[in-house]
Scaffold this motif. Structure first.
Motif, PDB file in Angstrom:
ATOM      1  N   ARG A   1      43.480  31.470  39.556  1.00  0.00           N
ATOM      2  CA  ARG A   1      43.357  30.965  38.171  1.00  0.00           C
ATOM      3  C   ARG A   1      44.468  29.979  37.889  1.00  0.00           C
ATOM      4  O   ARG A   1      44.242  28.926  37.297  1.00  0.00           O
ATOM      5  N   ALA A   2      45.685  30.359  38.293  1.00  0.00           N
ATOM      6  CA  ALA A   2      46.841  29.517  37.972  1.00  0.00           C
ATOM      7  C   ALA A   2      46.765  28.182  38.710  1.00  0.00           C
ATOM      8  O   ALA A   2      47.174  27.146  38.192  1.00  0.00           O
TER       9      ALA A   2
ATOM     10  N   PRO B   1      32.246  25.462  36.143  1.00  0.00           N
ATOM     11  CA  PRO B   1      33.528  24.960  36.635  1.00  0.00           C
ATOM     12  C   PRO B   1      33.601  25.125  38.147  1.00  0.00           C
ATOM     13  O   PRO B   1      34.192  24.324  38.846  1.00  0.00           O
ATOM     14  N   LEU B   2      32.943  26.158  38.700  1.00  0.00           N
ATOM     15  CA  LEU B   2      33.076  26.426  40.132  1.00  0.00           C
ATOM     16  C   LEU B   2      32.420  25.338  40.978  1.00  0.00           C
ATOM     17  O   LEU B   2      32.928  24.955  42.025  1.00  0.00           O
ATOM     18  N   GLN B   3      31.284  24.841  40.524  1.00  0.00           N
ATOM     19  CA  GLN B   3      30.558  23.823  41.300  1.00  0.00           C
ATOM     20  C   GLN B   3      31.464  22.610  41.534  1.00  0.00           C
ATOM     21  O   GLN B   3      31.659  22.163  42.656  1.00  0.00           O
TER      22      GLN B   3
ATOM     23  N   PRO C   1      42.404  43.225  39.504  1.00  0.00           N
ATOM     24  CA  PRO C   1      42.559  43.151  38.042  1.00  0.00           C
ATOM     25  C   PRO C   1      41.185  43.198  37.373  1.00  0.00           C
ATOM     26  O   PRO C   1      40.189  42.861  37.996  1.00  0.00           O
ATOM     27  N   PRO C   2      41.153  43.648  36.123  1.00  0.00           N
ATOM     28  CA  PRO C   2      39.865  43.669  35.406  1.00  0.00           C
ATOM     29  C   PRO C   2      39.291  42.260  35.325  1.00  0.00           C
ATOM     30  O   PRO C   2      40.027  41.276  35.381  1.00  0.00           O
ATOM     31  N   MET C   3      37.974  42.207  35.152  1.00  0.00           N
ATOM     32  CA  MET C   3      37.341  40.884  35.213  1.00  0.00           C
ATOM     33  C   MET C   3      37.543  40.101  33.929  1.00  0.00           C
ATOM     34  O   MET C   3      37.809  40.663  32.877  1.00  0.00           O
ATOM     35  N   THR C   4      37.410  38.788  34.070  1.00  0.00           N
ATOM     36  CA  THR C   4      37.482  37.922  32.889  1.00  0.00           C
ATOM     37  C   THR C   4      36.306  36.963  32.978  1.00  0.00           C
ATOM     38  O   THR C   4      35.686  36.836  34.033  1.00  0.00           O
ATOM     39  N   ALA C   5      36.041  36.306  31.880  1.00  0.00           N
ATOM     40  CA  ALA C   5      34.926  35.356  31.899  1.00  0.00           C
ATOM     41  C   ALA C   5      35.286  34.192  32.805  1.00  0.00           C
ATOM     42  O   ALA C   5      36.441  33.797  32.912  1.00  0.00           O
ATOM     43  N   ILE C   6      34.273  33.656  33.481  1.00  0.00           N
ATOM     44  CA  ILE C   6      34.500  32.529  34.396  1.00  0.00           C
ATOM     45  C   ILE C   6      35.077  31.351  33.643  1.00  0.00           C
ATOM     46  O   ILE C   6      35.979  30.677  34.071  1.00  0.00           O
ATOM     47  N   LEU C   7      34.532  31.125  32.450  1.00  0.00           N
ATOM     48  CA  LEU C   7      34.986  29.963  31.682  1.00  0.00           C
ATOM     49  C   LEU C   7      35.378  30.511  30.335  1.00  0.00           C
ATOM     50  O   LEU C   7      34.573  31.135  29.671  1.00  0.00           O
ATOM     51  N   GLU C   8      36.585  30.329  29.931  1.00  0.00           N
ATOM     52  CA  GLU C   8      36.952  30.828  28.610  1.00  0.00           C
ATOM     53  C   GLU C   8      36.202  29.991  27.600  1.00  0.00           C
ATOM     54  O   GLU C   8      36.459  28.821  27.439  1.00  0.00           O
ATOM     55  N   ARG C   9      35.234  30.585  26.967  1.00  0.00           N
ATOM     56  CA  ARG C   9      34.404  29.823  26.018  1.00  0.00           C
ATOM     57  C   ARG C   9      35.264  29.394  24.842  1.00  0.00           C
ATOM     58  O   ARG C   9      36.084  30.168  24.365  1.00  0.00           O
ATOM     59  N   GLY C  10      35.018  28.184  24.355  1.00  0.00           N
ATOM     60  CA  GLY C  10      35.740  27.717  23.166  1.00  0.00           C
ATOM     61  C   GLY C  10      35.387  28.633  22.014  1.00  0.00           C
ATOM     62  O   GLY C  10      34.262  29.095  21.917  1.00  0.00           O
ATOM     63  N   SER C  11      36.331  28.887  21.141  1.00  0.00           N
ATOM     64  CA  SER C  11      36.021  29.812  20.051  1.00  0.00           C
ATOM     65  C   SER C  11      34.973  29.148  19.202  1.00  0.00           C
ATOM     66  O   SER C  11      35.232  28.183  18.503  1.00  0.00           O
TER      67      SER C  11
ATOM     68  N   LEU D   1      35.274  31.271  50.849  1.00  0.00           N
ATOM     69  CA  LEU D   1      35.779  32.624  50.629  1.00  0.00           C
ATOM     70  C   LEU D   1      36.409  32.707  49.242  1.00  0.00           C
ATOM     71  O   LEU D   1      36.182  33.652  48.483  1.00  0.00           O
ATOM     72  N   ARG D   2      37.164  31.666  48.897  1.00  0.00           N
ATOM     73  CA  ARG D   2      37.761  31.631  47.548  1.00  0.00           C
ATOM     74  C   ARG D   2      36.663  31.590  46.482  1.00  0.00           C
ATOM     75  O   ARG D   2      36.768  32.226  45.443  1.00  0.00           O
ATOM     76  N   LEU D   3      35.615  30.812  46.779  1.00  0.00           N
ATOM     77  CA  LEU D   3      34.521  30.692  45.807  1.00  0.00           C
ATOM     78  C   LEU D   3      33.938  32.077  45.518  1.00  0.00           C
ATOM     79  O   LEU D   3      33.723  32.453  44.362  1.00  0.00           O
ATOM     80  N   PHE D   4      33.694  32.852  46.589  1.00  0.00           N
ATOM     81  CA  PHE D   4      33.120  34.187  46.370  1.00  0.00           C
ATOM     82  C   PHE D   4      34.097  35.082  45.621  1.00  0.00           C
ATOM     83  O   PHE D   4      33.696  35.891  44.788  1.00  0.00           O
ATOM     84  N   ALA D   5      35.377  34.932  45.935  1.00  0.00           N
ATOM     85  CA  ALA D   5      36.350  35.773  45.233  1.00  0.00           C
ATOM     86  C   ALA D   5      36.330  35.454  43.738  1.00  0.00           C
ATOM     87  O   ALA D   5      36.415  36.341  42.897  1.00  0.00           O
ATOM     88  N   GLN D   6      36.139  34.160  43.404  1.00  0.00           N
ATOM     89  CA  GLN D   6      36.084  33.797  41.981  1.00  0.00           C
ATOM     90  C   GLN D   6      34.788  34.280  41.339  1.00  0.00           C
ATOM     91  O   GLN D   6      34.776  34.747  40.212  1.00  0.00           O
ATOM     92  N   LEU D   7      33.695  34.150  42.101  1.00  0.00           N
ATOM     93  CA  LEU D   7      32.390  34.556  41.552  1.00  0.00           C
ATOM     94  C   LEU D   7      32.347  36.054  41.300  1.00  0.00           C
ATOM     95  O   LEU D   7      31.873  36.511  40.259  1.00  0.00           O
TER      96      LEU D   7
END
Length: 1904
Positions: A454-455, A326-328, A543-553, A372-378
């Protein structure tokens, strides 16, 4: 404060010392002259001033300015600002140049200036030399440098009245604040003013406009790839003509990488002399002048960015991993919004009037903000994965890479993996991991803005707003104050450089400059350092980390329900509710595939551990271990999700008591996982634990208790989070504690500091000891005597394979290599386990202790302790191992004994194994419905005949189904050791995969109780049974048990015995053939039951070897008892002769009285097997050929297999011959050298002549159809068979005819039927077409329906009488026979090795061995096609149909391929099967196989690799291929075959099984050698079961109709012409189907064990009332749901049994039904019969479709089954057809029902058997009409056992009772019937009936 400039240097042009045309830079002056202490003078400045080299110039260039960057050994960057201007060369200097360097002339010419005169005075050729002012500084204030150097130049050029020394001195003594956003105004004393602003935060890079320029030059995609390339450590090279641009591009790229720092070589401007730096192996970012582009061409691994052209070239061998997905795409779209704001508005109908585009500087900051935002997300949440290992004296921080990747859900992501392994990230961790330090924009972003980012993801405008806010901050950082005071610096006037300078740049006075500098330095020392105090704070974790992409269940969406199941199961285990737990266990094991369930398991188990110990009973222990193993099996070596980490404390906590003082812990049962041998895992675990303990050191005791256990165990991010809730304020993380301690550190006293350092060190040290123990627990196997540890685990040494593919170029990789070499793990067998574990632990201890700052003394102490720890643990384990062996074994399922055949013995009793799924969809149940039957748990048995697995499915849902899979040992084709996980415990176990050519596969994992020695013994025994040294070791022989294993070899007496044999052979043959073949019904010569191919054992002394010493005993009379003369005729009566007789082929007569009328004769020339070992004893040859000529003819053929006749067509009288292929000097020589005169005929020539004569004789013994009166049409070799199929290039048939001839023939016969399949040398009107159709080119018109002649009117002017079908390769260059009597048809056939290879692939396709990667039919069909099996079958059918056509048209055919025993046999048998309906009966097919396959020497033992000798050659199922062809024909013509498909499968199975002796050995000769062809009569009492497969079939056929085809309704004249295209062929279900209920159904006794009697049934119900579930892969469907007729016959038998009558045989009942049908048929009105008239339609070639026809009965409403097509004859076909039908019914005795026979008188009589045989009661029938006395076994029998022809009876007389006669009968009841051959003894039940029989027979005789 810092110096603005460190050095000022003046560099000028100087000649090159070695006199080359290039000049070189010379430092004229440098200030200050001595180096600063803190900053030595950088070397090599003169290279960087003129990066393209020092050269003179013909004209004065404008001054240039750029900044080069040099990096010193401490990776400090030095900025060299260079201002270059040109000055005229002084004449002396020019002269020197000219005199020194002759090359200068050429150089100057090229430069475009006039040639210098030697004196150098010529004015017009004035040259200019460069001179450079250089400012060296560690600060990056480009504008200030430009202005300052510009000022100095201006003063010089404009001649201002300012002292240059003062300006330089002021410049060097000027100081500026370092950071913190201060502003300073400086002046250099020339009336100038400059304002210097320092950035607010030193850590943020200053980029000015460089990033924006970079994007302008290269575009978004290119910059993104450069960004990824730099981060993943690739080499990046910039090219441009402008040095300033190069410097800016490099600066921009570096600015994008923030917060990571680039730590590899960074040279924005690389001088030309240093270009070889580009081939350095390290990554780099370098800029080079575009002029040197050519030199960069050959760099293969460098990414080249051309700034002027806007391209980025990535070499093929370089792969740049892109950003995670998603980041690319997000980054790309935000960048385009920033760079091209109008893009969004481009499509608007009413675009806003103007959009304000941001200035270049602002755009630059916006672009940086995106990154800078990209690194913060990574890197979001990275601080949760930091382990603080030491706080004092300096923080030591480690990053838990695996946990970070696991929780971000990016384990598979190549980009992030490489970034985390890179040097830049290592620097990032050591620099930013520190908990107490100044923070900057990135820290705030990653801590506080993550939720906002995220929002915003889905709102581009909000993203843009955020980017602009960040850009503001970045801009403010670079420009903290608005420009209040403008710079004021003098500049030179326009084009001042062109004016003649007043003088060269002056030499400055060193003293003055030095004095100014010293003054300033003195002043500085006095002043207090004006450094702004840095504000240090605790870095927020965010905040604690979360997965980059919420994988589909996905599949394992861990619903709460699953976790509930796991929790319940564990609570059941600990509450002791084992049955409940057992029910839930499979569900739990399935659930544990999901991450949440595994984590839940770890947490639940923790709750059951008190004080680090939990003692369980054996069952609980087993459950817990199984669940742990299941959890661990999906852990990769890196343990990204921390499952292994959470379980590690548990495996040392759960234990069970084995005996007093001996406790077994769980770790000894969970060692088989790759994660334990991965150093990275242990390091991460160690650092995590150290962090926990160090944190505890500094927490208040009250706080310490509050630390929940779960939190301590799960130190990874998200489990730490789960334990933590916002309310627990005291739960400060380790980083917070560390931060607090770092803040207090300066305030502590020295002693206190020392104390803390020591405490920390001892904590690390104690943890190291603890981990040494833990590692020895998990690395030492329970049985340390096994060296298994290293071999099977992805070894301690072999890190490469242990760490999975993710660890690529990281440090671990390089360390691994050194590990390997030093420890020598290659020979793991010899290497001791303890030593290996000690080395592994020592390496670990070295690494972690060095990194954690443990003193070397402590480290040495540790090294001493490790071997002791390991040794102690080994001793403990020995006791545990010993005791665990004594444990009562867990109640495993009872081993099920397999049913064995009579005579089959167990060689090895059951070894416990798990049978694993083999990749057959149906086999496992799953896909075709029904639960999964495999994996199953049971045992494997090895018997003398089979390998058998019996067991139960492990899945408890399946229930108590027994799973059986077995195959004959003889069918084993491949056995390989495998290492597999057992389905229940998930342990890695040894296993075996056995593949058989009967399409069964046993993939087994041995249970842990099976030792490796037992498994090895199993393999050895299996091998011994599979390949016995001698054929006598096979099951078919050993069954009788008569053969002692070590038999002496046969003696020379064999020869004599053979001679005797051959004499009798001929005699008996004459006798047999003399008897007329009376009716064409089932021919049953005397002694038929005792014949067959069964081996003789005890009778050997009778027939072949006599034990008595005197040779005189070997006369025929003594060798063969008179009573056994009948047996001796068996060779003659064997298949060949009986068949020759049926076909009316040949007579046995001596050469004197040769019957001229017969064209062929039976020659006994091979009776001694002297001419050809692999041929039968009697052969059919042309009448005219003498026996002695045959010897010579045979030499021309391979294996001496000369052409002999094997079949004659009843219609066209053409014959079919077979032979081996030609030797090179045979026919080929004969055709080649036709006219060459031979000087002296050698033997070879004479044999060739003999051969020609022989062929001539064959041709002349045929009826001549070539004259016009004959049937001259070559019946259409229809395109339907041959055309419309383009075979694969391999299967192409090519033509030998030259193109001229072919085209000519096409001209003369446009729709020709013949052609390139044979060498058509004549250019007469021969069609060129059969071959072309064989080759897939269809010359005919539209294809006909099914082989009807497409052009019956086509006549061939001359047709050869004999076609020789040979291998194309053999017939190369052959010229046709000049007399056109025979013609060669060269075809391309596959070789036997291709059959073998193809079969291997077919096996793999049908039984893959492991589940397919992509399930579904496509992969099966693809592998089926790759095997080319169907292509070969297509080829065989195609050639056979070709031969059938030829024979049908009256030409004879000689099939002469390969050695004459593989493909020849296939073709010849198929041809006979297609041409002759007799061979499509059970009896006929048997004859066909006996004659063509057995007698003519197909090498069954060799092709089936029956003995040790054949082991290397492997299995080549030529016979199976033939059966497959028959199966294809059977499918297309279901009504033409008397036998069923099951019969073919039965033969297919047993021809490799070695259960019967029929298919053993390679020829009749070998069978006689072993005494297999003759059976001693008394021997029948032995084991008949193993003798002949035919007898077995015959016996079985009496009991059950399984071999019979109910749809059999033959057309007598039918010649079958099957379609052969691959699209018409079906995969034989023999290859794919299996029944797991009872194993293969071909051993009838095993598949049908006797049913228990009614009263024994547990439920007492009648069997038919029980409902059954039929599973497609488990049950045998034909048995569970028999077809209607079988069902009715079974029902009939059952009812008869209930009525107490002895049940009638199925055949009788069936024949009666058919007879009734037949009688009804003719009386029907014509119209009624039409439906079934289709069945025998008048078109002979139409296939009659499958199915049973229903027909209305006479009443009109009842439907009766019409199973025969007889009734149709009355209505539709001609009388000739009727006649033909009648002959059919006489041909097949099975259509003769008991009712239709003439029975004048019948009753029971006892008949005395032949010599030494007992009396037997038989049913006798006196038939006056046929004038014979027949006898049957029973009254209901239709099959007559014998016939006494009354014509031969001489007298009927009263008899006397002989030995063995019935005791109770009166003597007068005996009578004898004397015939011309023998005397029959009879006995009636009483005297009156005897009298009546005598009277009846007498009256019959008198009537005659």
């Amino acid at each position: 404060m810092a110096r603005l400039a460190d050095y000022f240097v003046l560099v000028a042009f100087g000649p090159h010392p070695r006199g080359s045309g290039e000049g070189q830079g010379q430092i004229l002056q440098r200030f200050p002259e001595k180096d600063w202490e803190d900053n030595p003078f950088p070397q090599g400045i003169e290279l960087f001033c003129q990066p393209s080299g020092w050269q003179l110039c013909p004209e004065r260039n404008p001054p240039t300015f750029f900044i080069a960057v040099l990096t010193d050994i401490n990776s400090e960057r030095h900025y060299c600002a260079c201002l270059t201007f040109w000055e005229p060369v002084e004449p002396t200097q020019e002269a020197v140049c000219a005199a020194d360097t002759p090359e200068r002339e050429e150089a100057s010419e090229e430069g475009g200036s006039a040639r210098l005169s030697p004196t150098g005075l010529a004015q017009p050729g004035q040259l200019f030399a460069p001179k450079t002012l250089v400012l060296v500084s560690r600060l990056d204030h480009a504008d200030v440098f430009r202005n300052s150097l510009g000022l100095i130049y201006t003063i010089h050029v404009e001649g201002l009245n300012v002292c240059l020394e003062n300006v330089v001195g002021n410049l060097l003594s000027c100081t500026v604040p370092l950071a913190g956003g201060s502003q300073r105004t400086i002046s250099l004393g020339a009336g100038d003013r400059q304002v210097i602003q320092t950035p607010l935060a030193d850590s943020l890079p200053v980029s000015r406009c460089s990033v924006a320029l970079l994007f302008r030059q290269l575009g978004i995609t290119n910059v993104l790839s450069l960004f990824c390339a730099a981060l993943t450590e690739h080499k990046v090279l910039f090219l441009s003509r402008s040095y300033q641009r190069l410097a800016d591009a490099c600066r921009g790229l570096l600015a994008l990488l923030f917060p990571l720092r680039y730590s590899f070589p960074y040279v924005p401007i690389l001088p030309a002399q240093l270009l070889e730096v580009l081939s350095t192996p390290t990554p780099f970012i370098i800029g080079v002048n575009a002029a040197f582009q050519a030199e960069t061409q050959e760099l293969l691994d460098v990414i080249v960015a051309d700034l002027d052209g806007g391209t980025v070239t990535v070499p093929e061998c370089v792969h740049i991993p892109p950003l995670p997905e998603p980041l690319q795409s997000q980054t790309h779209s935000v960048l385009s919004m920033v760079l091209d704001p109008e893009l969004e508005l481009a499509d608007l109908a009413f675009p806003p009037p103007t959009t304000s585009t941001s200035s270049l500087k602002m755009q630059d900051k916006e672009l940086r903000a995106v990154f800078l935002r990209l690194f913060a997300q990574l890197l979001q949440g990275y601080r949760w994965c930091l382990h603080i290992v030491r706080i004092h004296p300096e923080p030591v921080i480690r990053f838990h890479k695996a946990a970070f990747l696991g929780q971000r859900g990016l384990v598979e992501d190549e980009f992030l993996m490489k970034v985390l392994e890179g040097m830049a990230f290592a620097g990032f961790v050591s620099e930013r991991g520190v908990p107490y330090r100044p923070t900057d924009l990135f820290d705030e972003l990653v801590a506080h803005e993550v939720a906002r980012m995220r929002a915003d993801e889905s709102h581009p405008q909000r993203v843009l707003r955020h980017v602009q806010e960040l850009a503001e901050q970045l801009y403010k950082n670079e420009n903290p104050y608005p420009a209040v005071a403008m710079h004021k610096v003098q500049r030179p006037g326009e084009s001042s450089h062109l004016r003649r300078a007043p003088r060269p740049f002056p030499r400055l006075d060193e003293g003055t400059v030095q004095w100014i500098v010293d003054q300033a330095a003195a002043k500085m020392q006095g002043a207090p350092p004006a450094v702004k105090a840095e504000k240090r704070t605790t870095v927020p974790s965010g905040p604690p980390m979360t997965a980059i992409l919420e994988r589909g269940s996905g599949l394992h969406a861990n619903s709460a329900r699953r976790l509930e199941v796991v929790r319940n199961c564990i609570s059941y285990v600990f509450e002791g509710k084992m049955l409940e737990a057992k029910k839930l266990l499979p569900a739990v094991l399935r659930a544990l595939k999901g991450r949440a369930a595994r984590r839940c398991l770890a947490q639940e188990l923790h709750l059951h551990v008190q004080q680090n110990r939990a003692v369980l009973d054996h069952q609980q222990f087993d459950f817990v271990v199984r669940m742990m193993n299941c959890c661990l099996q999906d852990c990769t070596s890196l343990d990204e999700h921390g499952i292994a980490a959470a379980l590690l404390p548990l495996v040392t906590a759960f234990c069970r008591k084995l005996s007093p003082g001996v406790t077994q812990f769980a770790y000894s049962c969970v060692q088989e996982h790759v994660v334990w041998s991965t150093p990275q895992f242990w390091e991460a675990m160690f650092y995590g634990d150290v962090q926990t303990h160090i944190r505890a050191l500094y927490l208040e005791p009250a706080e310490d208790q509050a630390v929940s256990q779960v939190c301590r165990l799960c130190e990874d991010g998200d489990r730490a989070r789960e334990g933590e809730t916002p309310s627990q304020e005291d739960e400060r993380s380790a980083l917070d504690v560390a931060s607090e301690q770092r803040r207090l550190w300066p305030t502590l006293s020295r002693e206190k500091q020392q104390e803390l350092v020591q405490k920390e060190e001892s904590t690390v040290f104690s943890q190291a000891i603890h981990y040494a123990n833990r590692m020895s627990y998990l690395l030492l196997p329970l049985d340390s005597s096994k060296s298994r540890l290293l071999r099977e685990r992805a070894g301690l040494g072999d890190l490469e394979s242990a760490s999975n593919s993710l660890v690529t170029n990281s440090m671990a990789g390089s360390v691994a290599e050194s590990y390997d070499t030093e420890s020598g793990f290659e020979d793991a067998e010899t290497c001791d386990v303890a030593g290996a574990v000690v080395r592994f632990i020592n390496r670990f201890v070295d690494k972690v202790c060095t990194e954690s700052g443990v003193t070397s003394d402590h480290l040495k102490g540790l090294h001493v302790m490790v071997p002791d720890i390991v040794q102690m643990h080994i001793e403990t384990l020995e006791a545990v191992h010993r005791e665990s062996k004594r444990l009562p074994p867990i109640q495993k399922p009872k081993l099920l004994r397999p049913h064995l055949l009579p005579g089959e013995e167990c060689v090895l009793d059951g070894l416990r194994v798990y049978l694993l799924p083999d990749g057959r969809e149906e086999g496992a149940g799953g896909s075709s419905g029904g639960p999964a039957l495999l994996p199953a748990e049971g045992a494997v048995f090895l018997t003398t005949y089979r390998v058998i697995f019996t067991g139960m499915p492990t899945d408890p849902l399946v229930g108590e189904q027994v799973v059986v899979r077995s195959f004959p040992v003889a069918a084993l084709t491949k056995e390989k050791r495998i290492s597999v996980q057992t389905p229940v415990d998930q342990l890695l176990q040894d296993g075996l995969q056995l593949r058989s050519c009967t399409f069964q596969l046993l993939k087994m994992a041995f249970d842990e109780e099976v030792g490796s020695d037992s498994a090895e013994l199993f393999r050895k025994q299996l091998h011994k049974l599979r390949f016995p040294p001698d054929i006598r070791g096979t099951f078919a022989f050993s069954l009788g048990g008569a053969h002692a294993p070590g038999r002496p070899p046969r003696t020379a007496k064999d020869k004599a015995s053979l001679r005797t044999l051959s004499r009798n052979l001929v005699k008996n043959a004459k006798k047999t053939i003399g008897r007329q073949y009376v009716t064409r019904k089932k021919y049953n010569p005397p002694g038929w039951e005792h014949r067959g191919q069964s081996p003789a054992e005890d009778q050997e002394d009778e027939i072949s070897v006599s034990e008595e010493p005197e040779p005189s005993t070997l006369t025929p009379a003594s060798a063969i008892k008179p009573s056994d003369r009948m047996t001796m005729s068996s060779l003659v009566e064997r298949a060949c002769c009986r068949d020759y007789q049926r076909l009316g082929l040949g007579t046995l007569s001596s050469s004197l009285s040769r019957a001229k009328s017969e064209p062929f004769r039976i020659s006994p020339v091979n009776r001694m097997y002297a001419i050809c070992r692999s041929y039968p004893g009697l052969l059919i040859v042309p009448q005219s050929v003498q026996d002695n000529a045959l010897q010579r003819v045979s030499r021309c053929y391979r294996q001496n297999r000369f052409p002999v006749v094997c079949w004659r067509s009843g219609r066209s009288r053409a014959v079919l011959l077979r032979s081996g292929g030609l030797h090179g000097k045979g026919v080929v020589g004969l055709f080649k050298a036709q006219n060459a005169p031979s000087p002296g005929q050698s033997q070879a020539d004479s044999s060739s002549l003999e051969q020609e004569k022989y062929l001539q004789a064959v041709v002349s013994s045929m009826p001549r159809y070539a004259d016009a009166s004959g049937r001259n049409t070559l019946s259409g070799f229809s395109s339907a068979h041959m055309g419309a199929h383009v075979p694969s290039p391999r299967a192409r048939v090519t033509t030998l005819s030259n193109p001229m001839a072919a085209s000519a023939s096409r001209r003369t016969a446009p729709r020709g039927k013949w052609g390139s399949v044979r060498a058509s040398g004549r250019s007469s009107g021969l069609g060129a077409d059969v071959g072309s159709r064989l080759a897939g080119r269809d010359v005919l018109g539209p294809p006909q329906a099914n082989g009807a002649p497409s052009d019956p009117g086509f006549l061939r002017p001359q047709r050869a009488a004999l076609y020789i079908i040979g291998d194309k390769a053999q017939l190369k260059g052959v010229r046709p026979d000049p007399l056109q009597q025979w013609e060669l048809v060269p075809i391309e056939v596959f070789e036997v090795r291709q059959v073998k290879a193809s079969f291997k692939k077919l096996l793999k396709a049908c039984v893959p061995g492991c589940p397919a990667a992509e399930p579904g039919p496509a992969s099966f069909l693809r592998s089926l096609e790759d095997s080319e099996w169907l292509t070969q079958i297509h080829k065989l059918l195609q050639v056979s149909v070709l031969v059938v056509e030829l024979l049908d048209s009256g030409s004879s055919v000689l099939v002469s391929l390969e050695d004459g025993w593989d493909i020849t046999t296939q073709v010849v048998s198929l041809v006979q099967l297609l041409s002759d309906p007799f061979y499509r009966t059970l009896e006929g097919f048997r004859l066909l196989v006996e004659k063509e396959w057995l007698s003519f020497g197909h090498r069954f033992s060799h092709r089936g690799a029956h003995t040790l000798a054949g082991q290397s050659s492997g299995v080549t199922p030529v016979f199976l291929q033939f059966l497959d062809c028959v199966h294809q024909v059977h499918l297309q013509f279901p009504m033409e075959f008397e036998f069923s498909q099951f019969y073919l499968k039965f033969l297919g199975y047993h021809h490799t099984s070695r259960r019967f002796r029929t298919f053993l050995l390679d020829s009749d000769y070998e069978r006689i050698e072993l005494g297999l062809l003759y059976e001693e009569k008394g021997e029948r009492r032995g084991q008949p079961a193993s003798r002949s497969v035919w007898e077995y079939v015959e016996r079985l056929s009496k009991k059950t109709p399984v071999f019979y085809n109910y749809m059999y309704a033959p057309e007598d004249t039918e010649v079958l012409r099957p379609y052969s295209n691959v699209s018409n062929l079906k995969v034989w279900d023999f290859y794919t189907e299996e029944t797991l209920a009872e194993g293969p159904p071909y051993d009838w006794e095993l598949a049908h064990p006797p049913e228990p009697p009614e009263e024994e049934r547990p439920d007492g119900g009648a069997p038919q009332s029980r409902r059954r579930v039929v599973w497609p892969c488990y049950d045998s469907r034909p048995r569970a749901q028999p077809d209607a007729i079988s069902r009715l016959l079974e029902e009939l038998q059952r009812l008869e049994t209930e009525l107490g009558r002895s049940p009638e045989r199925w055949k009788d009942a069936w024949d009666r039904v058919k007879a009734v049908q037949r009688l009804e048929a003719p009386g029907r009105p014509d119209g009624r019969a039409t439906p079934s008239s289709l069945l025998a339609s008048s078109v002979p070639h139409h296939r009659r479709s499958l199915g049973v026809y229903l027909q209305e009965g006479p009443v009109g409403s009842t439907l009766s089954l019409s199973l025969d097509s007889d009734q149709s004859s009355g209505s539709t076909t001609s009388s000739s057809r009727q006649a033909a039908r009648r002959s059919t019914s006489t041909l097949y005795s099975q259509f003769q029902t008991a009712e239709s026979e003439n029975r004048s008188y019948e009753g029971t009589l006892y008949k005395k058997g032949a010599f030494m045989k007992p009396w037997k009661a038989r049913w006798f029938v006196l038939d006056k009409t046929k004038h014979q006395l027949r006898y049957y076994d029973h009254r209901v029998d239709t099959e007559c056992k014998g016939i006494i022809d009354l014509a031969e009876v001489e007298a009927v007389a009263p008899g006397t009772p002989t030995m063995g006669a019935p005791k109770t009968v009166d003597e007068k009841a005996f009578f004898d019937v004397k015939t011309t051959r023998r005397v029959y003894n009879f006995c009636a039940q009483d005297v009156p009936s005897a009298q009546q029989w005598v009277d009846r027979i007498q009256s019959c005789l008198s009537d005659a």
